[in-house]
Scaffold this active site. Sequence first.
Site, PDB file in Angstrom:
ATOM      1  N   SER A 139     -35.186  14.722 -13.466  1.00 27.01           N
ATOM      2  CA  SER A 139     -35.180  13.656 -12.108  1.00 27.01           C
ATOM      3  C   SER A 139     -35.630  14.852 -11.319  1.00 27.01           C
ATOM      4  O   SER A 139     -35.737  15.764 -11.156  1.00 27.01           O
ATOM      5  CB  SER A 139     -33.472  13.662 -12.053  1.00 27.01           C
ATOM      6  OG  SER A 139     -33.253  12.965 -10.548  1.00 27.01           O
ATOM      7  N   TYR A 152     -24.427  15.463 -12.327  1.00 25.84           N
ATOM      8  CA  TYR A 152     -25.664  15.007 -12.673  1.00 25.84           C
ATOM      9  C   TYR A 152     -26.886  16.269 -12.118  1.00 25.84           C
ATOM     10  O   TYR A 152     -27.797  16.365 -12.914  1.00 25.84           O
ATOM     11  CB  TYR A 152     -25.991  13.813 -11.585  1.00 25.84           C
ATOM     12  CG  TYR A 152     -27.547  12.872 -11.890  1.00 25.84           C
ATOM     13  CD1 TYR A 152     -27.301  12.174 -12.978  1.00 25.84           C
ATOM     14  CD2 TYR A 152     -28.376  13.160 -11.221  1.00 25.84           C
ATOM     15  CE1 TYR A 152     -28.435  11.351 -13.219  1.00 25.84           C
ATOM     16  CE2 TYR A 152     -29.665  12.490 -11.683  1.00 25.84           C
ATOM     17  CZ  TYR A 152     -29.826  11.593 -12.435  1.00 25.84           C
ATOM     18  OH  TYR A 152     -30.803  10.798 -12.914  1.00 25.84           O
TER      19      TYR A 152
HETATM   20  P1  NAD Z   1     -30.077   2.727 -17.175  1.00 26.32           P
HETATM   21  O1  NAD Z   1     -28.965   2.823 -16.851  1.00 26.32           O
HETATM   22  O2  NAD Z   1     -31.005   1.538 -17.043  1.00 26.32           O
HETATM   23  O3  NAD Z   1     -30.553   3.469 -18.665  1.00 26.32           O
HETATM   24  C1  NAD Z   1     -29.684   4.354 -19.068  1.00 26.32           C
HETATM   25  C2  NAD Z   1     -29.936   4.143 -20.424  1.00 26.32           C
HETATM   26  O4  NAD Z   1     -28.958   5.134 -21.290  1.00 26.32           O
HETATM   27  C3  NAD Z   1     -29.345   2.910 -20.993  1.00 26.32           C
HETATM   28  O5  NAD Z   1     -30.297   2.197 -22.004  1.00 26.32           O
HETATM   29  C4  NAD Z   1     -28.038   3.071 -21.649  1.00 26.32           C
HETATM   30  O6  NAD Z   1     -27.589   2.308 -22.829  1.00 26.32           O
HETATM   31  C5  NAD Z   1     -28.438   4.651 -22.187  1.00 26.32           C
HETATM   32  N1  NAD Z   1     -26.993   5.293 -22.325  1.00 26.32           N
HETATM   33  C6  NAD Z   1     -26.040   5.445 -21.687  1.00 26.32           C
HETATM   34  N2  NAD Z   1     -25.089   6.181 -22.298  1.00 26.32           N
HETATM   35  C7  NAD Z   1     -25.579   6.389 -23.388  1.00 26.32           C
HETATM   36  C8  NAD Z   1     -25.039   6.910 -24.567  1.00 26.32           C
HETATM   37  N3  NAD Z   1     -23.663   7.514 -24.704  1.00 26.32           N
HETATM   38  N4  NAD Z   1     -25.687   6.921 -25.783  1.00 26.32           N
HETATM   39  C9  NAD Z   1     -26.905   6.426 -25.921  1.00 26.32           C
HETATM   40  N5  NAD Z   1     -27.418   5.691 -24.808  1.00 26.32           N
HETATM   41  C10 NAD Z   1     -26.574   5.727 -23.484  1.00 26.32           C
HETATM   42  O7  NAD Z   1     -30.795   3.783 -16.042  1.00 26.32           O
HETATM   43  P2  NAD Z   1     -32.258   4.477 -15.602  1.00 26.32           P
HETATM   44  O8  NAD Z   1     -32.482   4.410 -14.309  1.00 26.32           O
HETATM   45  O9  NAD Z   1     -33.098   3.737 -16.694  1.00 26.32           O
HETATM   46  O10 NAD Z   1     -31.971   6.062 -16.473  1.00 26.32           O
HETATM   47  C11 NAD Z   1     -32.762   6.641 -17.419  1.00 26.32           C
HETATM   48  C12 NAD Z   1     -33.036   8.111 -17.237  1.00 26.32           C
HETATM   49  O11 NAD Z   1     -33.653   8.139 -16.192  1.00 26.32           O
HETATM   50  C13 NAD Z   1     -31.380   8.751 -17.048  1.00 26.32           C
HETATM   51  O12 NAD Z   1     -31.737  10.019 -17.686  1.00 26.32           O
HETATM   52  C14 NAD Z   1     -31.615   8.868 -15.472  1.00 26.32           C
HETATM   53  O13 NAD Z   1     -30.825  10.013 -15.192  1.00 26.32           O
HETATM   54  C15 NAD Z   1     -33.221   9.076 -15.193  1.00 26.32           C
HETATM   55  N6  NAD Z   1     -33.323   8.935 -13.891  1.00 26.32           N
HETATM   56  C16 NAD Z   1     -33.445   7.688 -13.160  1.00 26.32           C
HETATM   57  C17 NAD Z   1     -33.801   7.474 -12.053  1.00 26.32           C
HETATM   58  C18 NAD Z   1     -33.706   6.354 -11.245  1.00 26.32           C
HETATM   59  O14 NAD Z   1     -33.845   6.372  -9.995  1.00 26.32           O
HETATM   60  N7  NAD Z   1     -33.492   5.222 -12.031  1.00 26.32           N
HETATM   61  C19 NAD Z   1     -34.386   8.890 -11.325  1.00 26.32           C
HETATM   62  C20 NAD Z   1     -34.278   9.986 -11.972  1.00 26.32           C
HETATM   63  C21 NAD Z   1     -33.768   9.938 -13.194  1.00 26.32           C
END
Ligand code: NAD
Length: 257
Positions: A139, A152
């Site tokens: 991130s 985080y």
């Molecule tokens: P999201 O909530 O849509 O996706 C998260 C995913 O992780 C989902 O598929 C959920 O089912 C899964 N998950 C959660 N707990 C779990 C567990 N215990 N076991 C297996 N799977 C699990 O959110 P996102 O934005 O798609 O996030 C995905 C990644 O991207 C994360 O690591 C997040 O930190 C990172 N990220 C997101 C953003 C953003 O702005 N959306 C920015 C930077 C980084």
Amino acid sequence: MQLAGKRAIVTGSNSGIGLGIARELARAGADVVLNSYTDDAEDHALAREIAAETGVPVRYIQADMSKGDQCRALIEQAGGCDILVNNAGIQHVAKLEEFPGDKWDAIIAINMSSAFHTSAAALPGMYAQGWGRIVNIASAHGLTASPFKSAYVTAKHGVVGLTKTTALEAAGKGVTCNAICPGYVLTPIVEKQIPDQMKAHDMDRETVIKEVMLARQPSGEFATVEQMGGTAVFLCSDAAAQITGTTISVDGGWTAL
Ligand code: NAD
């Protein structure tokens, strides 16, 4: 198809960025394993939908990324992999002194330690075949901090450290490891933060998005899951064979500020 015949596992891929990356890997020809902690009909339907759309085999394997043994079992059950995308992640926002201990533990486990366990299970197979790609979804918070996101930010900085160490150990073995550092992408993890931010700042949705959430993203636009997928596909390509141990920011300029 540049990734034809490659076997990819994407953790946390029944929604958001993970799902976007899984789709792009499948479109590039890779066989894909989707994952989350649930085992619902919708999860398996998603796998069938991507398979139908792309013509490559797509499976869904349930495994809870908060548990080390289940992280390792995911790799085993998939029969190993050529491409591992460590994407599962959760968020919790609170002052450090009020941050619930159980939320801290869950974020460290899911967002950081899972990548250690899955990588440890996947690397021997990658070394044996002389080819592998590990893509860790860190991130902008793996490179910079924000208040109230202690767990985080800690976990994502840890993922960047793990990325560098993995790359050094894998160097010269045909295996690369890199981290993608997204800025804000409008996925469920971000969508859930909007009502709280609206309340905290006494603003409507559009104003909160523009003036609070995207205030640090100079482009003024959310990044997209397709862009994350395209970046992951690039990191798996031959063009990226000498890119290892580094971070690629897809953040609209956030970390250039
Ligand atoms: P999201 O909530 O849509 O996706 C998260 C995913 O992780 C989902 O598929 C959920 O089912 C899964 N998950 C959660 N707990 C779990 C567990 N215990 N076991 C297996 N799977 C699990 O959110 P996102 O934005 O798609 O996030 C995905 C990644 O991207 C994360 O690591 C997040 O930190 C990172 N990220 C997101 C953003 C953003 O702005 N959306 C920015 C930077 C980084």
